[in-house]
Design a protein around this motif. Sequence first.
Motif, PDB file in Angstrom:
ATOM      1  N   ASN A   1      49.030  87.805  64.006  1.00 20.98           N
ATOM      2  CA  ASN A   1      49.686  88.770  63.139  1.00 20.98           C
ATOM      3  C   ASN A   1      48.755  89.654  62.227  1.00 20.98           C
ATOM      4  OD1 ASN A   1      52.485  87.803  63.786  1.00 20.98           O
ATOM      5  ND2 ASN A   1      52.271  85.810  62.658  1.00 20.98           N
TER       6      ASN A   1
ATOM      7  N   ARG B   1      46.887  93.402  61.689  1.00 27.62           N
ATOM      8  CA  ARG B   1      47.277  94.840  61.708  1.00 27.62           C
ATOM      9  C   ARG B   1      45.908  95.603  61.454  1.00 27.62           C
ATOM     10  NH1 ARG B   1      51.438  97.112  58.056  1.00 27.62           N
ATOM     11  NH2 ARG B   1      50.688  95.502  56.536  1.00 27.62           N
TER      12      ARG B   1
ATOM     13  N   GLY C   1      48.114  90.524  68.001  1.00 20.96           N
ATOM     14  CA  GLY C   1      49.734  90.249  67.877  1.00 20.96           C
ATOM     15  C   GLY C   1      49.959  88.992  67.769  1.00 20.96           C
TER      16      GLY C   1
END
Length: 434
Positions: free
Chosen positions: A83, A85, A80
Amino acid sequence: MQVSIENLGKLGRKLTVRIPAEQYETQVKSRLAEVGRSVRLKGFRPGKIPAKVIEQRFGTQVRGEAISELIRNSFAEAVGKENLRPAMAPEIDTTGQPSDGQIEYTAKFDVLPEIGAVDVSQLAINRPVATVADADVDAMVETLRQQRREWSPIERAAQVGDMVLFEYSAQGSDASGAFRHPAEGVDRVGTILGSGAMASALEDALNAHAAGAQISTDLTFPADFRVAELAARQAHVEAKIIRVQESRLPEVDEAFIGAFGINEGGVEKFRTDVRANLERELKGMLSARLKTEVVRKLVDAHPGLDLPQSMVDREAQGLLQQAQEQAREQGQVAPGVEAFADMARRRVAAGVLVGELARQNDIRLDNRRVAETLASFASTYEEPERVVELYQRDPQLMGGLQNRVMEDQVADWIAEHAKVSEQTLSFSEAMRPA
């Protein structure tokens, strides 16, 4: 917490995470204290078990749980913060032991590609439309009659539509050598003449013969014949007809419609229910056809999309397992995993693009639509409420249903924003697999 990132190719990432050992030890002590208060051991009063005994009995388990939770929470925090995924669960490597006042682990994983804005406005989509006509209801009623027909032995010669029970053997020789099926004796099977369930040439040979007739013929079995060792091979066939039966269709009367749970309303209510079932099935098929069309056009519009290889490999393995199960049932051999590479890539690309569209356009799962879809699906069973309860109690089943509904929602959204033209189909055309 200290985090460092290393790129492993376009989408591969390696995180090295260091956490103060004090944080780990505090968690271990807290867990051991909780165990000491709640566990029951013979010979000790509740809450009075010595810490040394708790450590000996539960220390390994507690430390394993603590390190797992610490890694899980810190990994979520790290991706997180950076950033990232992740496309799939990471591959974790750690000793699990403090060193120089720190707990260190590495996490290797693929990330989802950065696609940018996904524009669907130029996609040319064909939306299938169809309705249920009276003739479609008639055809389904006839199908239901066919399913409940009764068979009676007859003395006359067989004709198209009759059921023929017969024994046969087939033998021949080709480039693979001599063969015989079965290896010994005969194979007893039944077929409805004209149905195509057996080789059409064999059904033709049985036609116009009565019970007791002996038949000899040479034929080529079809490539998809149910006996793999005979498929696509020429053979001499010896057959004997054991029994010939003709069918009698039931009348559409009170007894017939009562078998479907309709005790009031007569034939009109029966046909109304048949139409409702056909309309439900048609709605589902039209939705599936639209989704297939949308996803195909969407994937074709992004041919150079970078995809996480781990996701493609997992999808290919899943397709291979399905093929192997089907091959075992049919007595055949499934192809290798490489045969599924292209299909796996397209499926992963579809999932990534659909997910990105949902994210970019804030398309959220419609829980009402989930409930409606589940209710419609459950209504096809005798006890719908038990099916609904099964899904509500099984997170995996419900998750699959939710994913399917989300895909439908995104497909509908694309159809609303793309260049759409309607394609009118008959009911039978629409129900044919796309």
